[in-house]
Design an enzyme around this catalytic site. Sequence first.
Site, PDB file in Angstrom:
ATOM      1  N   LYS A 107      59.208  62.338  51.198  1.00 35.84           N
ATOM      2  CA  LYS A 107      59.210  61.910  50.020  1.00 35.84           C
ATOM      3  C   LYS A 107      57.286  61.740  50.128  1.00 35.84           C
ATOM      4  O   LYS A 107      56.847  60.611  50.327  1.00 35.84           O
ATOM      5  CB  LYS A 107      59.490  60.139  50.435  1.00 35.84           C
ATOM      6  CG  LYS A 107      60.840  60.180  50.007  1.00 35.84           C
ATOM      7  CD  LYS A 107      62.366  59.481  51.301  1.00 35.84           C
ATOM      8  CE  LYS A 107      63.215  59.426  51.486  1.00 35.84           C
ATOM      9  NZ  LYS A 107      63.220  59.614  53.234  1.00 35.84           N
TER      10      LYS A 107
ATOM     11  N   GLU B 206      83.137  66.008  60.722  1.00 32.67           N
ATOM     12  CA  GLU B 206      83.708  65.619  60.050  1.00 32.67           C
ATOM     13  C   GLU B 206      84.302  66.075  58.584  1.00 32.67           C
ATOM     14  O   GLU B 206      85.556  65.392  58.221  1.00 32.67           O
ATOM     15  CB  GLU B 206      82.223  64.680  59.016  1.00 32.67           C
ATOM     16  CG  GLU B 206      81.583  63.324  60.476  1.00 32.67           C
ATOM     17  CD  GLU B 206      80.961  64.099  60.540  1.00 32.67           C
ATOM     18  OE1 GLU B 206      80.139  64.929  60.369  1.00 32.67           O
ATOM     19  OE2 GLU B 206      79.221  63.307  61.140  1.00 32.67           O
TER      20      GLU B 206
ATOM     21  N   TRP C 254      60.666  63.720  45.767  1.00 36.33           N
ATOM     22  CA  TRP C 254      61.058  64.602  46.463  1.00 36.33           C
ATOM     23  C   TRP C 254      60.918  65.816  46.963  1.00 36.33           C
ATOM     24  O   TRP C 254      60.973  66.790  46.289  1.00 36.33           O
ATOM     25  CB  TRP C 254      62.636  64.656  47.091  1.00 36.33           C
ATOM     26  CG  TRP C 254      63.687  62.944  47.106  1.00 36.33           C
ATOM     27  CD1 TRP C 254      62.024  62.315  47.776  1.00 36.33           C
ATOM     28  CD2 TRP C 254      64.540  62.634  46.843  1.00 36.33           C
ATOM     29  NE1 TRP C 254      63.477  60.969  47.419  1.00 36.33           N
ATOM     30  CE2 TRP C 254      64.348  61.217  46.985  1.00 36.33           C
ATOM     31  CE3 TRP C 254      65.620  63.711  46.725  1.00 36.33           C
ATOM     32  CZ2 TRP C 254      66.100  61.680  47.228  1.00 36.33           C
ATOM     33  CZ3 TRP C 254      66.350  62.253  46.975  1.00 36.33           C
ATOM     34  CH2 TRP C 254      67.164  61.944  47.072  1.00 36.33           C
TER      35      TRP C 254
ATOM     36  N   THR D  57      80.839  64.643  67.154  1.00 37.02           N
ATOM     37  CA  THR D  57      79.064  65.321  66.244  1.00 37.02           C
ATOM     38  C   THR D  57      78.704  65.115  67.472  1.00 37.02           C
ATOM     39  O   THR D  57      78.551  64.977  68.219  1.00 37.02           O
ATOM     40  CB  THR D  57      79.203  64.000  65.426  1.00 37.02           C
ATOM     41  OG1 THR D  57      78.491  63.002  65.547  1.00 37.02           O
ATOM     42  CG2 THR D  57      80.340  63.403  63.953  1.00 37.02           C
TER      43      THR D  57
END
Lengths: 552, 552
Positions: free
Chosen positions: B445, B338, B450, B193
């Site tokens: 937040k 992934e 959100w 990654t």
Amino acid sequence: MNPSMITSTMQDFPLTVAAILRHGARVFGGSECVTWTGGGTPRRATFAEVAANAERLAAALARLGVREGEPVATFAWNNQEHLEAYFAVPCMGAVLHTLNIRLFPEQLAHIINHAGDKVVIVDDTLVPLLARVIGEIPTVEAFIVVGDGDASALEANPTGAPVLRYRDLLAAEEPGYAWPEVDERSAASMCYTSGTTGDPKGVVYSHRSTFLHAMAVMSASLVGITEADRVLAIVPMFHVNAWGLPYGAFLSGATLHMPGPFMQPEHLTRFVAAERSTLASAVPTIWNAILGYGEDHELDLSSLRAGTSGGAAAPRVLLERFEERYGLRIIQGWGMTETSPLGGMAFPPPGVEPGTAEDLDWRTKSGRVTAGVEMRIVDASGAELPWDGEAVGEIEVRGPWITGSYHRDPAPDKFDGGWLRTGDIGTIDGRGYFQITDRAKDVIKSGGEWISSVELENHLMAHPAVAEAAVIGIPDPRWDERPLACVVLRPGAAATAAELAGFLAGKVARWQVPEYWTFMDEIPKTTVGKFDKKPLRTGHRNAELKIEHVDR
Amino acid sequence: MNPSMITSTMQDFPLTVAAILRHGARVFGGSECVTWTGGGTPRRATFAEVAANAERLAAALARLGVREGEPVATFAWNNQEHLEAYFAVPCMGAVLHTLNIRLFPEQLAHIINHAGDKVVIVDDTLVPLLARVIGEIPTVEAFIVVGDGDASALEANPTGAPVLRYRDLLAAEEPGYAWPEVDERSAASMCYTSGTTGDPKGVVYSHRSTFLHAMAVMSASLVGITEADRVLAIVPMFHVNAWGLPYGAFLSGATLHMPGPFMQPEHLTRFVAAERSTLASAVPTIWNAILGYGEDHELDLSSLRAGTSGGAAAPRVLLERFEERYGLRIIQGWGMTETSPLGGMAFPPPGVEPGTAEDLDWRTKSGRVTAGVEMRIVDASGAELPWDGEAVGEIEVRGPWITGSYHRDPAPDKFDGGWLRTGDIGTIDGRGYFQITDRAKDVIKSGGEWISSVELENHLMAHPAVAEAAVIGIPDPRWDERPLACVVLRPGAAATAAELAGFLAGKVARWQVPEYWTFMDEIPKTTVGKFDKKPLRTGHRNAELKIEHVDR
């Protein structure tokens, strides 16, 4: 193990029919299964509704005592309930056994007993056909009848198996059946070969092979069905999982059009026009019938982006006429019960202009080997032959959706070191296009050379006076075998054997032109609509055919 | 076992990279890998030639002592030799480790050591980059240099590993390497990654996952590459197997266009025009650069039937402008290292008119979950949320090409009972379209709600004066966090913070409009071209950014 060895980190996620169902029900829950009713309004169910019914059906079957690995048979047309069984039975871990409704009674009883079917789900309209074997299928513990029609004929079964109604069973259950985790290599469904040679043999598809085949059905290199498609599955669900279309539809979101028992050209073409089918899949016999029907009727096939044909070679003239009259491209596919069935499709290579002679040349190939399937041709000694479009041998295939044995019948002569012997004779060219010239058993061996009966048949069927033609080899003292052409003329048309032989002489080598001819009202067909040459051979042997001789 | 249990008769045929290679080399032996050379004639090799070279390369690697399961690294651009390694290494049972050429030296050395790479195949033009870690990679036993450029910098390696030439090695071998039979669950390739959060983690793809992913790449519901395609793989082969295009090409016959080091818009667009690419795949940064280049240059992109974009969300305006100016539809895909990477693509549903606002609405979704991948969203407590397009949660995926762990790093916090936690926050609607609003770590937040930084960025980048915009959350005593907008203006363009805030006020809820603004020359980027918000956060914490305040 080498300590520096790297191991995969991928999830161990099984390829199962339940995964196909989850995808279709959730991502394409609004796609539909539309069942033709012959008149009035078709029956519609969304994939979400089909999935909920599949859960109810599985609960009902479990309540009847069906356990993992046990066979549940269907004896049914293409319809919504058959689709529900396609998911319920494999997803609950049982095995869907699709029974061919066109089998002779003795074959049908043999197959039910050989599989050991525990439950049979039967359309009410097919009860009389199933009832013919009712005394001979003691493994069946329950019959489930779809529809409200009379089913009393099944009550005469000697073991006292209950005759239940599909609708009542489902109504008594709730959706939400908890599908078990099944091994991807466990059995999902089974289908017996049509048994034109010898006893029918059972092919058992795994969850894995079913999933992989469904992915192939979505390939843009092949049919490539998507959510934008409405697929008329004329090919029966009782034969090789309707070429994978039901499972492919749930993975891709394509709406399914199910003709039920209405297999006549009139109904099929009305279905296409009313529901705007984008794709239709059928054997050449059906395509041919549609073509014939279109000669006297206005057809609207404009919604079809393509048709597919398989199960037997489609004559060139069939492909040509559909393109000329309806702008419809019919693409041939090749496969067998043993190959799930997708083994190849005859799409022309890029750059070929549609509608040209070259285009038709490619499209009359038997197919091009499909990604996921490996193919080779071997000579009589088993030696591999080159892909040169010239060398003729038996086609062998292997791959993750190709069978490696038969149910309780190892049949070692059908396999060759991990390859399935297809029994098809042909060539492969350098790009993987293969041309089947004959079934091994149908090749005419004449003077040390092979004559392709299929090639002769295709040429004959392109003659305007000929409706059907089958060519068989008959014993010949000098040449070993010689071809006998069996011809059905179109109604009202006339042609002599000499005329037809002259027609062939311009198309094949002179020594291949048959000198023996016979005219008949109909070529015998197998239960799946292919020419059945066994009765022709028997007829010849018993001197029941009226043979005309034409000088070579 | 229940004696009446039915077992599958299917062949036990492994899904391997060798099967992909066999299909491409044999059925599509005439398809090509075309490598751009920057000027003059591109280098061309047929798939048959690539396959023969892969056999030679495997023989050379075996002679160097590479054994099954051992990692062989590449440090290379997209070119023919990289493609040969893509097949040689997995097919011989070794593991292809594609190294990201844009890593910082310490990351590069860490990854090579963590994998234990035994051989590195390196482009001559990249030798200086690799040489920066030459003293720190003791596991490497040989370097293989592609091209004739200077490689003396590698000779300084402390273990005396030989520096060999790719061309010489292949010339010393014959084609015909006998590929071993490998287990489909064994490792085929690996990729780390990009490690924007924490250390890079190794994902190891299996033969099975690679094969299945390549089948998905052929799906007509997705990119659907076929033999008629010429695919410009701008997306680097060093990252997630170039989105599966090389393997998909060998299964489908699509010709591959490889840009080599010529990643500038001028070269890429000349490549498209010269070789008539039909499909191009790149990250939004590249697409954006092509758009910018096109403002001053005449581009011929007429051969492209589509483009695909992934790796980061493409701004709506990017999709819109390509369609307006070039008639080019860019379709977004979603995935991660992934996920192999294909997890979803944002094709609109059937019936949506291309080029309309509704079409763009669908195409700015993050994707629609791909057949073969299962997706869900969960709230902070791990409870599954409905697919209603409203509920916001973390996206989790599972499936046969999704990772279940990391190489020598179980990372349990990345998994949730068989599901991969993607770290992406978003919604899913009833048809499986998902909209990622943020990375979990990038969500702002504010007052118990959100705020989506991505949404603000997309709106800002649609403003004519804005070239780039990144929004981060900064600490706020009253609201917990508040958004800070970091803006790069287009050359010559002018806009004040107040103007931009006013622009946003019409598009998002008033309380979501940032009151903190900063203007800069460039947004920092990660090694794969995504906005890198870490330096922005650090810059804010250290009071290095000049902040303007706009009243709310």
